[in-house]
Design a protein around this motif. Structure first.
Motif, PDB file in Angstrom:
ATOM      1  N   SER A 377       0.852  -1.196   0.000  1.00 55.27           N
ATOM      2  CA  SER A 377       0.000   0.000   0.000  1.00 55.27           C
ATOM      3  C   SER A 377       0.879   1.233   0.000  1.00 55.27           C
ATOM      4  O   SER A 377       1.675   1.438   0.922  1.00 55.27           O
ATOM      5  CB  SER A 377      -0.913   0.007   1.235  1.00 55.27           C
ATOM      6  OG  SER A 377      -1.538   1.253   1.384  1.00 55.27           O
ATOM      7  N   GLU A 378       0.760   2.042  -1.030  1.00 56.66           N
ATOM      8  CA  GLU A 378       1.597   3.236  -1.147  1.00 56.66           C
ATOM      9  C   GLU A 378       1.322   4.233  -0.030  1.00 56.66           C
ATOM     10  O   GLU A 378       2.197   4.969   0.398  1.00 56.66           O
ATOM     11  CB  GLU A 378       1.372   3.899  -2.508  1.00 56.66           C
ATOM     12  CG  GLU A 378       1.839   3.065  -3.685  1.00 56.66           C
ATOM     13  CD  GLU A 378       3.318   2.732  -3.614  1.00 56.66           C
ATOM     14  OE1 GLU A 378       4.100   3.584  -3.149  1.00 56.66           O
ATOM     15  OE2 GLU A 378       3.682   1.616  -4.018  1.00 56.66           O
ATOM     16  N   GLY A 379       0.078   4.253   0.446  1.00 55.60           N
ATOM     17  CA  GLY A 379      -0.276   5.186   1.510  1.00 55.60           C
ATOM     18  C   GLY A 379      -0.158   4.608   2.894  1.00 55.60           C
ATOM     19  O   GLY A 379      -0.623   5.212   3.865  1.00 55.60           O
ATOM     20  N   SER A 380       0.433   3.419   3.025  1.00 59.39           N
ATOM     21  CA  SER A 380       0.652   2.745   4.306  1.00 59.39           C
ATOM     22  C   SER A 380      -0.639   2.330   4.996  1.00 59.39           C
ATOM     23  O   SER A 380      -0.665   2.141   6.204  1.00 59.39           O
ATOM     24  CB  SER A 380       1.492   3.631   5.253  1.00 59.39           C
ATOM     25  OG  SER A 380       2.749   3.908   4.687  1.00 59.39           O
ATOM     26  N   GLU A 381      -1.741   2.164   4.213  1.00 62.79           N
ATOM     27  CA  GLU A 381      -2.968   1.674   4.811  1.00 62.79           C
ATOM     28  C   GLU A 381      -2.861   0.175   5.101  1.00 62.79           C
ATOM     29  O   GLU A 381      -2.023  -0.526   4.552  1.00 62.79           O
ATOM     30  CB  GLU A 381      -4.168   1.931   3.890  1.00 62.79           C
ATOM     31  CG  GLU A 381      -4.510   3.396   3.684  1.00 62.79           C
ATOM     32  CD  GLU A 381      -3.778   4.005   2.497  1.00 62.79           C
ATOM     33  OE1 GLU A 381      -4.121   5.124   2.104  1.00 62.79           O
ATOM     34  OE2 GLU A 381      -2.863   3.334   1.970  1.00 62.79           O
ATOM     35  N   LYS A 382      -3.758  -0.303   5.945  1.00 60.29           N
ATOM     36  CA  LYS A 382      -3.748  -1.686   6.390  1.00 60.29           C
ATOM     37  C   LYS A 382      -3.902  -2.666   5.224  1.00 60.29           C
ATOM     38  O   LYS A 382      -4.748  -2.487   4.352  1.00 60.29           O
ATOM     39  CB  LYS A 382      -4.893  -1.905   7.381  1.00 60.29           C
ATOM     40  CG  LYS A 382      -5.087  -3.357   7.823  1.00 60.29           C
ATOM     41  CD  LYS A 382      -6.368  -3.543   8.624  1.00 60.29           C
ATOM     42  CE  LYS A 382      -6.319  -2.756   9.911  1.00 60.29           C
ATOM     43  NZ  LYS A 382      -7.446  -3.117  10.804  1.00 60.29           N
ATOM     44  N   VAL A 383      -3.060  -3.718   5.236  1.00 59.03           N
ATOM     45  CA  VAL A 383      -3.275  -4.871   4.363  1.00 59.03           C
ATOM     46  C   VAL A 383      -4.210  -5.804   5.109  1.00 59.03           C
ATOM     47  O   VAL A 383      -3.854  -6.359   6.149  1.00 59.03           O
ATOM     48  CB  VAL A 383      -1.954  -5.585   4.022  1.00 59.03           C
ATOM     49  CG1 VAL A 383      -2.220  -6.813   3.158  1.00 59.03           C
ATOM     50  CG2 VAL A 383      -1.002  -4.636   3.307  1.00 59.03           C
ATOM     51  N   ARG A 384      -5.436  -5.970   4.592  1.00 57.99           N
ATOM     52  CA  ARG A 384      -6.480  -6.711   5.323  1.00 57.99           C
ATOM     53  C   ARG A 384      -6.452  -8.205   5.038  1.00 57.99           C
ATOM     54  O   ARG A 384      -6.772  -9.026   5.891  1.00 57.99           O
ATOM     55  CB  ARG A 384      -7.846  -6.129   4.930  1.00 57.99           C
ATOM     56  CG  ARG A 384      -9.069  -6.830   5.530  1.00 57.99           C
ATOM     57  CD  ARG A 384      -9.100  -6.731   7.035  1.00 57.99           C
ATOM     58  NE  ARG A 384     -10.396  -7.077   7.579  1.00 57.99           N
ATOM     59  CZ  ARG A 384     -10.888  -8.317   7.674  1.00 57.99           C
ATOM     60  NH1 ARG A 384     -10.187  -9.337   7.219  1.00 57.99           N
ATOM     61  NH2 ARG A 384     -12.077  -8.530   8.219  1.00 57.99           N
ATOM     62  N   SER A 385      -6.073  -8.582   3.814  1.00 55.99           N
ATOM     63  CA  SER A 385      -6.146  -9.993   3.435  1.00 55.99           C
ATOM     64  C   SER A 385      -5.023 -10.327   2.467  1.00 55.99           C
ATOM     65  O   SER A 385      -4.512  -9.451   1.755  1.00 55.99           O
ATOM     66  CB  SER A 385      -7.504 -10.291   2.787  1.00 55.99           C
ATOM     67  OG  SER A 385      -7.635 -11.658   2.455  1.00 55.99           O
ATOM     68  N   LEU A 386      -4.634 -11.606   2.466  1.00 51.87           N
ATOM     69  CA  LEU A 386      -3.654 -12.071   1.489  1.00 51.87           C
ATOM     70  C   LEU A 386      -3.920 -13.529   1.169  1.00 51.87           C
ATOM     71  O   LEU A 386      -4.570 -14.257   1.930  1.00 51.87           O
ATOM     72  CB  LEU A 386      -2.216 -11.843   1.966  1.00 51.87           C
ATOM     73  CG  LEU A 386      -1.727 -12.480   3.277  1.00 51.87           C
ATOM     74  CD1 LEU A 386      -1.333 -13.941   3.076  1.00 51.87           C
ATOM     75  CD2 LEU A 386      -0.521 -11.697   3.813  1.00 51.87           C
ATOM     76  N   TRP A 387      -3.407 -13.946   0.009  1.00 44.37           N
ATOM     77  CA  TRP A 387      -3.509 -15.346  -0.426  1.00 44.37           C
ATOM     78  C   TRP A 387      -2.188 -15.740  -1.046  1.00 44.37           C
ATOM     79  O   TRP A 387      -1.550 -14.943  -1.741  1.00 44.37           O
ATOM     80  CB  TRP A 387      -4.638 -15.503  -1.451  1.00 44.37           C
ATOM     81  CG  TRP A 387      -4.777 -16.893  -1.983  1.00 44.37           C
ATOM     82  CD1 TRP A 387      -5.527 -17.904  -1.474  1.00 44.37           C
ATOM     83  CD2 TRP A 387      -4.111 -17.444  -3.141  1.00 44.37           C
ATOM     84  NE1 TRP A 387      -5.376 -19.052  -2.225  1.00 44.37           N
ATOM     85  CE2 TRP A 387      -4.517 -18.797  -3.267  1.00 44.37           C
ATOM     86  CE3 TRP A 387      -3.219 -16.923  -4.073  1.00 44.37           C
ATOM     87  CZ2 TRP A 387      -4.060 -19.623  -4.278  1.00 44.37           C
ATOM     88  CZ3 TRP A 387      -2.754 -17.745  -5.093  1.00 44.37           C
ATOM     89  CH2 TRP A 387      -3.177 -19.085  -5.189  1.00 44.37           C
ATOM     90  N   THR A 388      -1.765 -16.979  -0.801  1.00 48.35           N
ATOM     91  CA  THR A 388      -0.533 -17.484  -1.385  1.00 48.35           C
ATOM     92  C   THR A 388      -0.810 -18.811  -2.070  1.00 48.35           C
ATOM     93  O   THR A 388      -1.641 -19.608  -1.617  1.00 48.35           O
ATOM     94  CB  THR A 388       0.549 -17.694  -0.312  1.00 48.35           C
ATOM     95  OG1 THR A 388       0.042 -18.613   0.685  1.00 48.35           O
ATOM     96  CG2 THR A 388       0.919 -16.388   0.347  1.00 48.35           C
TER      97      THR A 388
END
Length: 416
Positions: A377-388
């Motif tokens: 996130s360029e604005g340093s907002e929260k990363v809420r979810s991810l998948w691998t």
């Protein structure tokens, strides 16, 4: 002149650096401190933040000493790993905070698809390969935002939402097959067992529900409630595991509890064991498990990320025991409102963890070191979810968060 590490001086510097001018004035008088002594000088001086950072570094050093690291040929954080981001968007789609991401095979759409849910109640499906075209957009599935999804037989979609609903729909057409409300509110997770006919849902109404999964005419899926666990607190992390005995089980954590609870995966969900992780960790920081994911190649190990303000911890623990193999402070900032998640790398040599600062961190399985940092996130907002996982033979990481952006990360030089 007080000592440089005087508690009173540390408190005064904290008040000054955070703009508590009125409190600082009163504190200086009551502590009989000279205002000039608060000036840290050219070296920056000792602060509460530095003391806490040194304490975290000390805890980390202890955990690394404690970690069981063998001298075998176990791979380290293998290279290449996903580092090149590709933004996923549609010019006609309004931007909204991303709540959940998942890549799954949807037969009617021609293969791997990226499923994304957002705060505007929408569920959108994109191609999981470039150019990441928008394939479907469904806004009718739930009356509130969708928090979790799973795929059945590459055709059916199970989705859960803030309103307590569990919906089965045709993933491609969006046709609703069933719409039930087994929870009062916030169904935060749905799990589908790969081999047994069970589905688990957990909600912030302090319940976990075991459903049977059957198929009626034309292979249409149906859920029926088998058992309900009434819990003393909100369930947080849930996962299916294989016990050392070979039995299948459900493991879950509760808000503000360091215990992992194991129940056998049978129609009555009988309690099997409770394992307290706190006595075997090296840190005084309180925590509870926010996400649990078994190691992809070793069913005896669980990866766990925790709620442990001010920074997330990653734990590697043995199934159905209190043996903490590894404890790592990830450096990912957290608050009481954080939702920590992790995803194992395909080969199991490391994990990716999210962060409230917009950074996804890669942790090496062998050493516990944070070896990669991706600015999602360029604005340093929260990363809420991810998948691998793997898409078309290449390792992929997908991230989504409160910057309203979705990114598909691939190894440098790999085709998108």
């Amino acid at each position: 002149m007080p000592a440089l590490d005087s508690p009173a001086l540390l408190v005064a510097r904290f008040l000054q650096s955070n703009g508590y001018e009125k409190s600082l004035k009163i504190f200086l008088e009551e502590a009989n401190l000279d205002p000039k002594s608060v000036d840290p000088g050219p070296g920056g001086g000792l602060t509460i933040e530095k003391v806490l950072d040194e304490k975290r570094q000390f805890d980390l050093s202890l955990s690394l000493e404690k970690a069981v690291i063998s001298d075998n040929d176990e791979p380290e954080f293998s290279i290449p790993y996903p580092t090149t981001p590709h933004s996923v968007s549609d010019p006609d789609t309004p931007a909204s905070n991303v709540l959940f991401v998942l890549v799954a095979d949807i037969r009617a759409l021609g293969g791997p698809a990226l499923i994304v849910t957002t705060a505007d109640r929408a569920l959108r499906i994109y191609s999981a390969t470039a150019p990441y075209a928008l394939l479907r957009s469904h806004t009718h599935l739930h009356p509130s935002a969708i928090l979790s999804c799973a795929i059945l037989q590459s055709k059916w979609l199970i989705s859960t939402s803030m309103s307590g609903h569990v919906v089965i729909s045709d993933a491609a057409s969006g046709d609703i097959i069933s719409n039930n409300k087994p929870h009062v509110k916030y169904v935060v997770k749905v799990l589908v067992h790969e081999n047994l006919p069970y589905v688990i849902t957990s909600g912030y109404d302090k319940t976990i529900v075991l459903h049977s999964l059957t198929y009626e005419d034309e292979s249409t899926p149906k859920l029926s409630e088998l058992h309900r666990l009434q819990l003393p607190a909100h369930p947080e992390a849930i996962s299916f595991v294989t016990l050392p005995t070979g039995e299948e089980a459900l493991v879950y954590s509760l808000r503000d509890s360091t215990f992992l609870n194991y129940h056998l995966l049978t129609p009555s969900l009988p309690a099997h064991s409770k394992r307290n992780l706190s006595p075997t960790t090296t840190s005084w920081v309180t925590f509870h498990a926010m996400s649990i994911l078994p190691h992809p190649n070793d069913s005896s190990l669980l990866g766990i990320v925790t709620s442990s303000a001010p920074h997330m911890k990653f734990l590697l623990v043995r199934v159905d025991s209190e043996d903490v193999v590894m404890e790592v402070f990830t450096g990912a900032p957290q608050s009481a409102y954080s939702t920590a998640v992790l995803g194992w790398r395909v080969g199991g040599d490391g994990v990716w963890v999210n962060g409230d600062d917009g950074v996804v961190r890669g942790i090496e399985r062998k050493t516990g070191k944070v070896v990669a940092r991706l600015k999602a996130s360029e604005g340093s907002e929260k990363v809420r979810s991810l998948w691998t996982g793997t898409v078309d033979g290449k390792e992929v990481l997908v991230t989504g968060g409160f910057d309203k952006g979705i990114k598909v990360w691939v190894p440098e030089g790999a085709a998108a």
